[in-house]
Design a protein around this motif. Structure first.
Motif, PDB file in Angstrom:
ATOM      1  N   ARG A  87       0.663  -1.204   0.007  1.00  0.00           N
ATOM      2  CA  ARG A  87      -0.067   0.059  -0.053  1.00  0.00           C
ATOM      3  C   ARG A  87       0.838   1.172  -0.091  1.00  0.00           C
ATOM      4  O   ARG A  87       0.428   2.306  -0.572  1.00  0.00           O
ATOM      5  CB  ARG A  87      -0.895  -0.111   1.213  1.00  0.00           C
ATOM      6  CG  ARG A  87      -2.150  -0.822   1.368  1.00  0.00           C
ATOM      7  CD  ARG A  87      -2.963  -0.805  -0.019  1.00  0.00           C
ATOM      8  NE  ARG A  87      -3.620   0.566  -0.254  1.00  0.00           N
ATOM      9  CZ  ARG A  87      -4.516   0.875  -1.104  1.00  0.00           C
ATOM     10  NH1 ARG A  87      -4.510   0.036  -2.085  1.00  0.00           N
ATOM     11  NH2 ARG A  87      -4.880   1.955  -1.244  1.00  0.00           N
ATOM     12  N   SER A  88       2.149   1.212   0.582  1.00  0.00           N
ATOM     13  CA  SER A  88       2.822   2.390   0.619  1.00  0.00           C
ATOM     14  C   SER A  88       3.674   2.819  -0.712  1.00  0.00           C
ATOM     15  O   SER A  88       4.371   3.853  -0.575  1.00  0.00           O
ATOM     16  CB  SER A  88       3.857   2.370   1.731  1.00  0.00           C
ATOM     17  OG  SER A  88       4.547   1.078   1.590  1.00  0.00           O
ATOM     18  N   ILE A  89       3.555   1.802  -1.564  1.00  0.00           N
ATOM     19  CA  ILE A  89       4.371   2.030  -2.927  1.00  0.00           C
ATOM     20  C   ILE A  89       3.436   2.470  -3.745  1.00  0.00           C
ATOM     21  O   ILE A  89       2.380   2.147  -4.086  1.00  0.00           O
ATOM     22  CB  ILE A  89       4.710   0.628  -3.316  1.00  0.00           C
ATOM     23  CG1 ILE A  89       5.750   0.082  -2.184  1.00  0.00           C
ATOM     24  CG2 ILE A  89       5.666   0.801  -4.627  1.00  0.00           C
ATOM     25  CD1 ILE A  89       7.123   0.184  -2.081  1.00  0.00           C
ATOM     26  N   LEU A  90       3.943   3.557  -4.263  1.00  0.00           N
ATOM     27  CA  LEU A  90       3.034   4.248  -5.670  1.00  0.00           C
ATOM     28  C   LEU A  90       2.943   3.355  -6.790  1.00  0.00           C
ATOM     29  O   LEU A  90       3.930   2.598  -7.137  1.00  0.00           O
ATOM     30  CB  LEU A  90       3.832   5.483  -6.309  1.00  0.00           C
ATOM     31  CG  LEU A  90       3.644   6.788  -5.209  1.00  0.00           C
ATOM     32  CD1 LEU A  90       4.535   7.948  -5.627  1.00  0.00           C
ATOM     33  CD2 LEU A  90       2.240   7.118  -4.883  1.00  0.00           C
ATOM     34  N   ASP A  91       1.774   3.420  -7.390  1.00  0.00           N
ATOM     35  CA  ASP A  91       1.585   2.514  -8.743  1.00  0.00           C
ATOM     36  C   ASP A  91       1.424   3.347  -9.828  1.00  0.00           C
ATOM     37  O   ASP A  91       0.212   3.724 -10.088  1.00  0.00           O
ATOM     38  CB  ASP A  91       0.471   1.681  -8.244  1.00  0.00           C
ATOM     39  CG  ASP A  91       0.004   0.693  -9.396  1.00  0.00           C
ATOM     40  OD1 ASP A  91       0.793   0.674 -10.445  1.00  0.00           O
ATOM     41  OD2 ASP A  91      -0.637  -0.174  -9.347  1.00  0.00           O
ATOM     42  N   PRO A  92       2.364   3.768 -10.435  1.00  0.00           N
ATOM     43  CA  PRO A  92       2.351   4.642 -11.716  1.00  0.00           C
ATOM     44  C   PRO A  92       1.359   4.170 -12.916  1.00  0.00           C
ATOM     45  O   PRO A  92       0.570   4.762 -13.419  1.00  0.00           O
ATOM     46  CB  PRO A  92       3.774   5.104 -12.031  1.00  0.00           C
ATOM     47  CG  PRO A  92       4.588   4.113 -11.490  1.00  0.00           C
ATOM     48  CD  PRO A  92       4.025   3.575 -10.232  1.00  0.00           C
ATOM     49  N   GLN A  93       1.619   2.674 -13.307  1.00  0.00           N
ATOM     50  CA  GLN A  93       0.827   2.259 -13.896  1.00  0.00           C
ATOM     51  C   GLN A  93      -0.734   2.087 -13.622  1.00  0.00           C
ATOM     52  O   GLN A  93      -1.697   2.595 -14.624  1.00  0.00           O
ATOM     53  CB  GLN A  93       1.139   0.768 -14.049  1.00  0.00           C
ATOM     54  CG  GLN A  93       0.742  -0.094 -15.410  1.00  0.00           C
ATOM     55  CD  GLN A  93       1.058  -1.341 -15.243  1.00  0.00           C
ATOM     56  OE1 GLN A  93       1.737  -2.118 -14.302  1.00  0.00           O
ATOM     57  NE2 GLN A  93       0.796  -2.222 -16.479  1.00  0.00           N
TER      58      GLN A  93
END
Lengths: 84, 84
Positions: A11-17
């Motif tokens: 959850r703490s990681i951004l998901d640019p895709q």
């Protein structure tokens, strides 16, 4: 036996895709879709004839060692006939 | 509301990425894993306050138009509290 391993970004990681897909959906008029996160659905066909505990241990080891990146991802193992 | 869209390659389509993972697993000693197929797990956060039928229609349209490639992929929509 068919087993699914769901691999998700933490959850703490951004998901640019996912963000890009969400924006594209918005441009197409799908404004109710507020957030999109894209993970992997890895489906394994496993040879039968072992006890369940041993199979579970083996799949968990494979998920940790090869199917996911423990720094950025979480995984969840789904057995047939199990509620998600 | 959180909805998951599972996107899988059609059975008739080869999955070289899955094959590579299966071979890597074999080399690591996971010989009981006979086949690996890798799909996408797309999780959507949807704004509430609509009727379920309308939401279902909207998600199905988004899945068909943007989240999957109908030539090569099948999709399956999973609602919260639903058995897979």
């Amino acid at each position: 036996m068919r087993v699914a391993v769901k691999v998700r970004l933490k959850r703490s990681i951004l998901d640019p895709q996912g963000k890009t897909v969400q924006q594209a959906l918005q441009h197409l008029g799908f404004e109710q879709i507020r957030e999109v996160r894209i993970g992997k659905l890895i489906e394994l066909e496993i040879e039968e004839g072992q006890n369940r505990a041993e199979t579970l241990r083996m799949i968990e080891e494979a998920s940790r060692k090869l199917l996911s990146n423990p720094v950025m991802e979480d995984f969840e193992i789904e057995y047939p006939g199990e509620t998600p």
